[in-house]
Scaffold this motif. Sequence first.
Motif, PDB file in Angstrom:
ATOM      1  N   PRO A   1      -0.364 -38.623 -16.585  1.00 33.79           N
ATOM      2  CA  PRO A   1      -1.504 -39.363 -17.139  1.00 33.79           C
ATOM      3  C   PRO A   1      -2.022 -40.475 -16.250  1.00 33.79           C
ATOM      4  CG  PRO A   1       0.523 -39.972 -18.256  1.00 33.79           C
ATOM      5  CD  PRO A   1       0.862 -38.808 -17.375  1.00 33.79           C
ATOM      6  N   GLU A   2      -1.231 -40.924 -15.266  1.00 33.43           N
ATOM      7  CA  GLU A   2      -1.716 -42.003 -14.410  1.00 33.43           C
ATOM      8  C   GLU A   2      -1.566 -41.608 -12.941  1.00 33.43           C
ATOM      9  OE1 GLU A   2       2.642 -42.765 -15.152  1.00 33.43           O
ATOM     10  OE2 GLU A   2       0.918 -42.381 -16.423  1.00 33.43           O
ATOM     11  N   SER A   3      -2.455 -42.144 -12.123  1.00 28.51           N
ATOM     12  CA  SER A   3      -2.390 -41.918 -10.677  1.00 28.51           C
ATOM     13  C   SER A   3      -1.750 -43.138 -10.026  1.00 28.51           C
ATOM     14  CB  SER A   3      -3.786 -41.657 -10.112  1.00 28.51           C
ATOM     15  OG  SER A   3      -4.623 -42.766 -10.356  1.00 28.51           O
ATOM     16  N   ARG A   4      -1.605 -43.079  -8.706  1.00 27.18           N
ATOM     17  CA  ARG A   4      -0.987 -44.178  -7.974  1.00 27.18           C
ATOM     18  C   ARG A   4      -1.647 -44.291  -6.604  1.00 27.18           C
ATOM     19  NH1 ARG A   4       5.403 -44.073  -7.101  1.00 27.18           N
ATOM     20  NH2 ARG A   4       4.872 -42.582  -5.471  1.00 27.18           N
ATOM     21  N   PHE A   5      -1.779 -45.519  -6.132  1.00 26.20           N
ATOM     22  CA  PHE A   5      -2.381 -45.745  -4.829  1.00 26.20           C
ATOM     23  C   PHE A   5      -1.280 -45.892  -3.780  1.00 26.20           C
ATOM     24  CE2 PHE A   5      -6.150 -46.630  -7.260  1.00 26.20           C
ATOM     25  CZ  PHE A   5      -7.184 -46.261  -6.409  1.00 26.20           C
ATOM     26  N   GLU A   6      -1.453 -45.138  -2.694  1.00 20.00           N
ATOM     27  CA  GLU A   6      -0.613 -45.290  -1.512  1.00 20.00           C
ATOM     28  C   GLU A   6      -1.521 -45.794  -0.403  1.00 20.00           C
ATOM     29  OE1 GLU A   6       2.483 -45.066  -1.547  1.00 20.00           O
ATOM     30  OE2 GLU A   6       3.022 -43.821  -3.260  1.00 20.00           O
ATOM     31  N   GLY A   7      -1.420 -47.094  -0.105  1.00 22.30           N
ATOM     32  CA  GLY A   7      -2.397 -47.686   0.790  1.00 22.30           C
ATOM     33  C   GLY A   7      -3.744 -47.711   0.092  1.00 22.30           C
ATOM     34  N   ASP A   8      -4.761 -47.141   0.718  1.00 24.78           N
ATOM     35  CA  ASP A   8      -6.075 -47.052   0.086  1.00 24.78           C
ATOM     36  C   ASP A   8      -6.400 -45.629  -0.362  1.00 24.78           C
ATOM     37  OD1 ASP A   8      -6.147 -46.083   2.623  1.00 24.78           O
ATOM     38  OD2 ASP A   8      -7.883 -47.222   3.298  1.00 24.78           O
ATOM     39  N   GLU A   9      -5.374 -44.789  -0.493  1.00 23.18           N
ATOM     40  CA  GLU A   9      -5.552 -43.416  -0.967  1.00 23.18           C
ATOM     41  C   GLU A   9      -4.992 -43.275  -2.385  1.00 23.18           C
ATOM     42  OE1 GLU A   9      -7.149 -40.898   0.500  1.00 23.18           O
ATOM     43  OE2 GLU A   9      -7.654 -42.193   2.207  1.00 23.18           O
ATOM     44  N   GLU A  10      -5.804 -42.687  -3.277  1.00 25.76           N
ATOM     45  CA  GLU A  10      -5.369 -42.472  -4.660  1.00 25.76           C
ATOM     46  C   GLU A  10      -4.674 -41.112  -4.775  1.00 25.76           C
ATOM     47  OE1 GLU A  10      -7.048 -42.638  -9.263  1.00 25.76           O
ATOM     48  OE2 GLU A  10      -8.425 -42.817  -7.561  1.00 25.76           O
ATOM     49  N   ILE A  11      -3.467 -41.119  -5.319  1.00 23.95           N
ATOM     50  CA  ILE A  11      -2.664 -39.904  -5.448  1.00 23.95           C
ATOM     51  C   ILE A  11      -2.599 -39.491  -6.910  1.00 23.95           C
ATOM     52  CG2 ILE A  11      -0.501 -38.788  -4.826  1.00 23.95           C
ATOM     53  CD1 ILE A  11      -1.988 -40.012  -2.446  1.00 23.95           C
TER      54      ILE A  11
END
Length: 449
Positions: free
Chosen positions: A78-88
């Motif tokens: 249900p939720e995404s996560r940011f790695e640096g400035d990229e949304e995963i």
Amino acid sequence: MGEGNKNANTIYIVPDLLEEIFLRLPLESIRNCKTVSKQWRSILESENFVKRRINLKKSRKILAAYNCKCGDRPRLLPESRFEGDEEIVYLHCDATRPSMSCNGLVCLPEPDWIVVLNPSTGQLLRFPHGPDRVTETGSDYFLGNRVIGFGRDEVTGSYKVVKMLVDPMQKECEVLDVESGERKLVELPPYVRCVGREPVCVNGSIYWRFSGMLQMRWGTHILALDLHKEEFHMVSVPETLVKQETQIANLENRLAIANARRVGTDRILEIYRMSAGEETWSKTYSLSLASLLELPKSISMWHMSFTPVAVSKQGNLVFCNDDKRLFKYYSETGEIRCLSLDMCVISPYLENVAPLRSESGRHHPCFKARTSRCRLFSRHPVVSKFLKWVRSWIIEIVLTTAITTNKLWKEESQVDISNRTGSSRFELFLFYFFTSVLASLFLRAAFRS
């Protein structure tokens, strides 16, 4: 009269205007709108709307596998996560098994089934896989001795699963049409011997890296299957560009190959892309990997393969290696940053609202779109340990709270409330609470023994 007033108050919106409104709605609202009326559903599931929304909602998100063995069905977290400035965006699935993506849909081969999933709608289809004759070689290139491919026929719009059996004694190729359920045998070229497990679909064709004997010479080449004609052919590519460690990918709807070669004390990653109309190649990226040698386990960087994933709006390249690390190359500064040290990338994420239809595939009993019960924050080691402790002690916590509350209620019924201060009541609560915890510990130890 009442009927006339009802008709007078009715607001009619032309389908073209409805489509323009739907295009700008978030995914959850589109799911809800499908249940309003048949007209809305037909608009939302039309081929024209699906194409327009994919083009409009082309995000720069990346789809990655969230490895979990809880036994739940594959679905989006249900939720995404940011790695640096990229949304995963994470897909709940078994990351140890291969997964293929095309136009927002994902194919997940299982031992007895082939699963086709639309992560955006939550729809899932299962097709019988058939027996898998497991090889004893343990090669990284094979799932048993079968190789799977997944792609979309650009002419008919249907999705197809390709299953190849590559064996010294037997060769066969079966193409499964997801919508019609039809299975068709396609003849494999005689020169194919070993086929890679990392296929990609680009513009209606599936590509594999393969090894075989051509003109009395053993080498590594690229094999293509046209999903509409259902015919194989070998891609024209210079011999120096395709090696055993070469990786292939779909980069901005063009077939790309990536090679990392050693130049003195440096290592250079070169990426070539094939033109859309003709099989001609041009170099699009050439970047130094020297800065990666400063990372942990840098010695193995000399032997790793790298795969391009996506290109950002600013022209920066996102790529990964075979050690589950995600990197980003900034073209203006030439800097390479490590975004994640542990990520199993599937593909760029496309939001596809097209329904999965099939005459033979089995829909999952829970056909309604859902998201996984797992959460990203539970991957944190401290949080994970705490949640595990809560799950294992939930019975003791409930019993302790019930016993303590009951004891306090009896005490308050015997003593005037006005004569008891807040601090004394809190001390009494702590005394009975910890007494109950010790009692539950004793009971658990007694049962275990």
